[in-house]
Design an enzyme around this catalytic site. Structure first.
Site, short mmCIF file in Angstrom:
data_model
loop_
_atom_site.label_atom_id
_atom_site.label_comp_id
_atom_site.label_asym_id
_atom_site.label_seq_id
_atom_site.Cartn_x
_atom_site.Cartn_y
_atom_site.Cartn_z
N ASP A 168 -9.70 -4.40 -4.80
CA ASP A 168 -9.15 -3.37 -3.91
C ASP A 168 -10.01 -2.11 -3.97
O ASP A 168 -10.12 -1.47 -5.03
CB ASP A 168 -7.70 -3.05 -4.34
CG ASP A 168 -6.94 -2.24 -3.30
OD1 ASP A 168 -7.57 -1.51 -2.52
OD2 ASP A 168 -5.70 -2.34 -3.29
N TRP A 187 -0.25 2.31 -3.14
CA TRP A 187 -1.05 3.55 -3.04
C TRP A 187 -0.10 4.73 -3.12
O TRP A 187 0.90 4.79 -2.40
CB TRP A 187 -1.79 3.57 -1.71
CG TRP A 187 -2.78 4.70 -1.53
CD1 TRP A 187 -4.14 4.64 -1.71
CD2 TRP A 187 -2.50 6.05 -1.11
NE1 TRP A 187 -4.71 5.86 -1.45
CE2 TRP A 187 -3.74 6.75 -1.07
CE3 TRP A 187 -1.33 6.74 -0.78
CZ2 TRP A 187 -3.84 8.09 -0.70
CZ3 TRP A 187 -1.43 8.09 -0.42
CH2 TRP A 187 -2.68 8.74 -0.39
N HIS A 239 -7.39 -5.31 -0.97
CA HIS A 239 -6.24 -4.48 -0.60
C HIS A 239 -5.33 -5.18 0.40
O HIS A 239 -4.12 -4.92 0.42
CB HIS A 239 -6.76 -3.17 0.02
CG HIS A 239 -5.68 -2.17 0.31
ND1 HIS A 239 -4.90 -1.62 -0.67
CD2 HIS A 239 -5.23 -1.65 1.49
CE1 HIS A 239 -4.03 -0.78 -0.12
NE2 HIS A 239 -4.21 -0.79 1.19
N SER A 276 0.83 -1.21 0.00
CA SER A 276 0.00 0.00 0.00
C SER A 276 0.86 1.26 0.00
O SER A 276 1.64 1.47 -0.94
CB SER A 276 -0.98 -0.05 1.18
OG SER A 276 -1.98 0.91 0.98
N MET A 277 0.80 2.10 1.04
CA MET A 277 1.70 3.26 1.06
C MET A 277 3.16 2.81 1.09
O MET A 277 4.04 3.57 0.68
CB MET A 277 1.40 4.16 2.25
CG MET A 277 0.15 5.01 2.08
SD MET A 277 0.10 6.33 3.28
CE MET A 277 -1.59 6.91 3.06
O1 9J3 Z 1 -1.16 2.10 3.10
C1 9J3 Z 1 -2.36 2.04 2.77
O2 9J3 Z 1 -3.15 1.13 3.11
C2 9J3 Z 1 -2.82 3.22 1.96
C3 9J3 Z 1 -4.27 3.27 1.76
C4 9J3 Z 1 -4.90 4.35 2.58
O3 9J3 Z 1 -5.26 4.14 3.70
O4 9J3 Z 1 -5.01 5.56 1.98
C5 9J3 Z 1 -5.89 6.49 2.57
C6 9J3 Z 1 -5.21 7.77 2.80
#
Ligand code: 9J3
Ligand code: ZN
Length: 264
Positions: A179, A158, A211, A133-134
């Site tokens: 996702d 992300w 996700h 994700s991030m």
């Molecule tokens: O690291 C993630 O799960 C990013 C997804 C997220 O929560 O983005 C919203 C700002």
């Protein structure tokens, strides 16, 4: 064989060996306290126990937003047992954004190669990054700022930045068809499409996935991550057979895009 490629490690792979829950190397681990490092939040280093095979390539792995190393811990022994040193990290805070996660991945690799107790087991010229994700968005940031990285594997990544023309690192982007947090239409797919077309790149979209699919043991993620990391960190063309021709849609693969043959 090894005489042709000094970086190859382990026996010739088979489909069964890259799908297996553990590879050929027994794995040890060591904890790195956040109090003993700067630039990231500590973590766990997983490494082949044996010292008889020389040095190994290494990979740092970042969790996603609000996550800790436990959310990506399964990748530690899974990848290390195939012949990599794997550093699953915590971030300074669980709210850090992708650019910060990218810098933290690089700080972790620097710690691993320069200061860690296993630095003698790591080939500092053969490094890669992964993240969820991030942390996947951070993997793209890390590769953008350090083009000497040999491989990147962002998992359901992300990022607000959709364009990655700066990358010179072979990159496998893994998306999930279901996702809703980082929808592939606005994250993984544009990231892939906005990598240089001249780059060795691939897009794997998991079927029936969410996700959070990268947060638990996942054979499809493992087999293609192992193949990508071996192919580009170890230059091990024995793994090319699993990447080219492009994998076809299946029960676990919604879609796969990429260039074949690979050029680097
Ligand atoms: O690291 C993630 O799960 C990013 C997804 C997220 O929560 O983005 C919203 C700002
Ligand atoms: Zn950009």
């Amino acid at each position: 064989h090894a005489a042709d490629n000094p970086y190859e490690r382990g026996p010739a792979p088979t489909n069964a060996s890259i799908e297996a829950v553990r590879g050929p190397y027994a794995v040890s681990e060591t904890t790195v306290s956040s109090l003993s490092v700067t630039g990231f939040g500590g973590g766990t280093i997983y490494y082949p126990t044996s010292t008889s095979d020389g040095t190994f390539g290494a990979i740092a792995v970042s969790p996603g937003y609000t996550g800790t190393q436990s959310s990506i811990a399964w990748l530690g022994p899974r990848l290390a047992s195939q012949g990599f040193v794997v550093f699953t990290i915590d971030t300074n805070t669980t709210l850090d954004q992708p650019d910060s996660r990218g810098r933290q991945l690089l700080a972790a690799l620097d710690y691993l190669t320069q200061r860690s107790s296993v630095r003698g087991r790591v080939d500092a010229t053969r490094l890669g990054v992964m993240g969820h994700s991030m942390g996947g968005g951070g993997s793209l940031e890390a590769a953008k700022s350090r083009p000497s990285l040999q491989a990147a594997v962002p998992l359901t990544p992300w990022n607000l930045d959709k364009t990655w023309p700066e990358l010179r690192t072979p990159t496998l982007i893994v998306g999930a068809d279901g996702d809703t947090i980082a929808p592939v239409s606005s994250h993984a797919e544009p990231f892939y499409e906005n990598l240089p077309s001249s780059l060795d790149r691939a897009y794997l979209e998991l079927n029936g996935a969410s996700h959070f699919s990268p947060n638990t043991s996942n054979t499809t993620i493992a087999k293609y991550s192992i193949s990508w990391l071996k192919r580009f960190i170890d230059n091990d063309t024995r793994y090319e057979q699993f990447l080219c021709p492009l994998p076809r849609p299946s029960l676990t693969i919604e879609e796969y895009r990429g260039n074949c043959p690979h050029t680097s």
